[in-house]
Design a protein around this motif. Structure first.
Motif, PDB file in Angstrom:
ATOM      1  N   LEU A  27      18.225 -52.739  -7.933  1.00 33.71           N
ATOM      2  CA  LEU A  27      16.938 -53.082  -7.335  1.00 33.71           C
ATOM      3  C   LEU A  27      16.141 -51.840  -6.936  1.00 33.71           C
ATOM      4  O   LEU A  27      14.950 -51.735  -7.234  1.00 33.71           O
ATOM      5  CB  LEU A  27      17.154 -53.986  -6.121  1.00 33.71           C
ATOM      6  N   LYS A  28      16.783 -50.901  -6.282  1.00 37.14           N
ATOM      7  CA  LYS A  28      16.087 -49.703  -5.806  1.00 37.14           C
ATOM      8  C   LYS A  28      15.451 -48.943  -6.969  1.00 37.14           C
ATOM      9  O   LYS A  28      14.301 -48.496  -6.888  1.00 37.14           O
ATOM     10  CB  LYS A  28      17.048 -48.809  -5.035  1.00 37.14           C
ATOM     11  N   LYS A  29      16.175 -48.803  -8.060  1.00 42.65           N
ATOM     12  CA  LYS A  29      15.653 -48.065  -9.215  1.00 42.65           C
ATOM     13  C   LYS A  29      14.556 -48.863  -9.927  1.00 42.65           C
ATOM     14  O   LYS A  29      13.601 -48.299 -10.439  1.00 42.65           O
ATOM     15  CB  LYS A  29      16.783 -47.710 -10.167  1.00 42.65           C
ATOM     16  N   LYS A  30      14.693 -50.180  -9.930  1.00 45.54           N
ATOM     17  CA  LYS A  30      13.664 -51.028 -10.522  1.00 45.54           C
ATOM     18  C   LYS A  30      12.356 -50.866  -9.748  1.00 45.54           C
ATOM     19  O   LYS A  30      11.280 -50.740 -10.329  1.00 45.54           O
ATOM     20  CB  LYS A  30      14.109 -52.488 -10.502  1.00 45.54           C
ATOM     21  N   VAL A  31      12.461 -50.842  -8.424  1.00 48.00           N
ATOM     22  CA  VAL A  31      11.280 -50.676  -7.575  1.00 48.00           C
ATOM     23  C   VAL A  31      10.638 -49.305  -7.827  1.00 48.00           C
ATOM     24  O   VAL A  31       9.410 -49.203  -7.895  1.00 48.00           O
ATOM     25  CB  VAL A  31      11.642 -50.872  -6.082  1.00 48.00           C
ATOM     26  N   VAL A  32      11.436 -48.289  -7.990  1.00 46.58           N
ATOM     27  CA  VAL A  32      10.905 -46.956  -8.277  1.00 46.58           C
ATOM     28  C   VAL A  32      10.126 -46.982  -9.593  1.00 46.58           C
ATOM     29  O   VAL A  32       9.011 -46.431  -9.681  1.00 46.58           O
ATOM     30  CB  VAL A  32      12.037 -45.906  -8.328  1.00 46.58           C
ATOM     31  N   LEU A  33      10.662 -47.613 -10.609  1.00 52.39           N
ATOM     32  CA  LEU A  33       9.978 -47.717 -11.897  1.00 52.39           C
ATOM     33  C   LEU A  33       8.657 -48.480 -11.747  1.00 52.39           C
ATOM     34  O   LEU A  33       7.624 -48.070 -12.287  1.00 52.39           O
ATOM     35  CB  LEU A  33      10.874 -48.393 -12.937  1.00 52.39           C
ATOM     36  N   LEU A  34       8.675 -49.561 -10.998  1.00 56.12           N
ATOM     37  CA  LEU A  34       7.451 -50.338 -10.781  1.00 56.12           C
ATOM     38  C   LEU A  34       6.400 -49.526 -10.029  1.00 56.12           C
ATOM     39  O   LEU A  34       5.206 -49.635 -10.309  1.00 56.12           O
ATOM     40  CB  LEU A  34       7.769 -51.632 -10.036  1.00 56.12           C
ATOM     41  N   GLU A  35       6.837 -48.691  -9.096  1.00 57.16           N
ATOM     42  CA  GLU A  35       5.901 -47.802  -8.388  1.00 57.16           C
ATOM     43  C   GLU A  35       5.177 -46.894  -9.366  1.00 57.16           C
ATOM     44  O   GLU A  35       3.966 -46.690  -9.265  1.00 57.16           O
ATOM     45  CB  GLU A  35       6.644 -46.928  -7.372  1.00 57.16           C
ATOM     46  N   VAL A  36       5.915 -46.342 -10.308  1.00 59.32           N
ATOM     47  CA  VAL A  36       5.320 -45.444 -11.297  1.00 59.32           C
ATOM     48  C   VAL A  36       4.335 -46.215 -12.175  1.00 59.32           C
ATOM     49  O   VAL A  36       3.217 -45.743 -12.424  1.00 59.32           O
ATOM     50  CB  VAL A  36       6.417 -44.764 -12.155  1.00 59.32           C
ATOM     51  N   ILE A  37       4.722 -47.380 -12.632  1.00 61.76           N
ATOM     52  CA  ILE A  37       3.848 -48.197 -13.483  1.00 61.76           C
ATOM     53  C   ILE A  37       2.560 -48.548 -12.735  1.00 61.76           C
ATOM     54  O   ILE A  37       1.464 -48.545 -13.311  1.00 61.76           O
ATOM     55  CB  ILE A  37       4.577 -49.471 -13.951  1.00 61.76           C
ATOM     56  N   THR A  38       2.686 -48.831 -11.448  1.00 58.30           N
ATOM     57  CA  THR A  38       1.526 -49.204 -10.643  1.00 58.30           C
ATOM     58  C   THR A  38       0.471 -48.105 -10.609  1.00 58.30           C
ATOM     59  O   THR A  38      -0.716 -48.379 -10.419  1.00 58.30           O
ATOM     60  CB  THR A  38       1.984 -49.566  -9.213  1.00 58.30           C
ATOM     61  N   ASN A  39       0.866 -46.873 -10.828  1.00 57.84           N
ATOM     62  CA  ASN A  39      -0.101 -45.765 -10.853  1.00 57.84           C
ATOM     63  C   ASN A  39      -1.131 -45.931 -11.965  1.00 57.84           C
ATOM     64  O   ASN A  39      -2.191 -45.295 -11.918  1.00 57.84           O
ATOM     65  CB  ASN A  39       0.614 -44.421 -11.002  1.00 57.84           C
ATOM     66  N   ASP A  40      -0.854 -46.751 -12.960  1.00 53.51           N
ATOM     67  CA  ASP A  40      -1.816 -46.992 -14.043  1.00 53.51           C
ATOM     68  C   ASP A  40      -2.947 -47.935 -13.622  1.00 53.51           C
ATOM     69  O   ASP A  40      -3.892 -48.138 -14.373  1.00 53.51           O
ATOM     70  CB  ASP A  40      -1.110 -47.568 -15.280  1.00 53.51           C
TER      71      ASP A  40
END
Length: 88
Positions: A27-40
């Motif tokens: 979960l923690k790593k998934k959230v980190v990935l989603l944070e990066v995607i959200t930058n778009d």
């Protein structure tokens, strides 16, 4: 764009050439990935579902699951009728 050490680690393991090769199970790593995607997505901008899909398709073929994660984890807010999305 500069990434934190944690973001860099997740990107190195799960993303190649701006394309997700695997979605993290933890979960923690998934959230980190989603944070990066959200930058778009830009703050304060309203997106149609098609615009969201176009942005997410650049990351991953299964853009529907990414859209669902972004809404479920409250990175994006969706109008009840699904007509528009906003970065939270």
């Amino acid at each position: 764009m500069e990434y934190s050490a944690e973001q860099s680690e997740v990107l190195e393991r799960h993303v190649k050439e701006h394309t997700i090769i695997s979605i993290p199970r933890k979960l923690k790593k998934k959230v980190v990935l989603l944070e990066v995607i959200t930058n778009d997505f830009k703050d304060g901008r309203c997106y149609t579902e098609q615009e969201v899909n176009t942005i997410l398709l650049k990351w991953y073929d299964d853009y529907v699951i990414l859209r669902r994660y972004l809404v479920d984890f409250k990175f994006l807010k969706r109008e009840e009728d699904g007509s528009s999305y906003y970065k939270v």
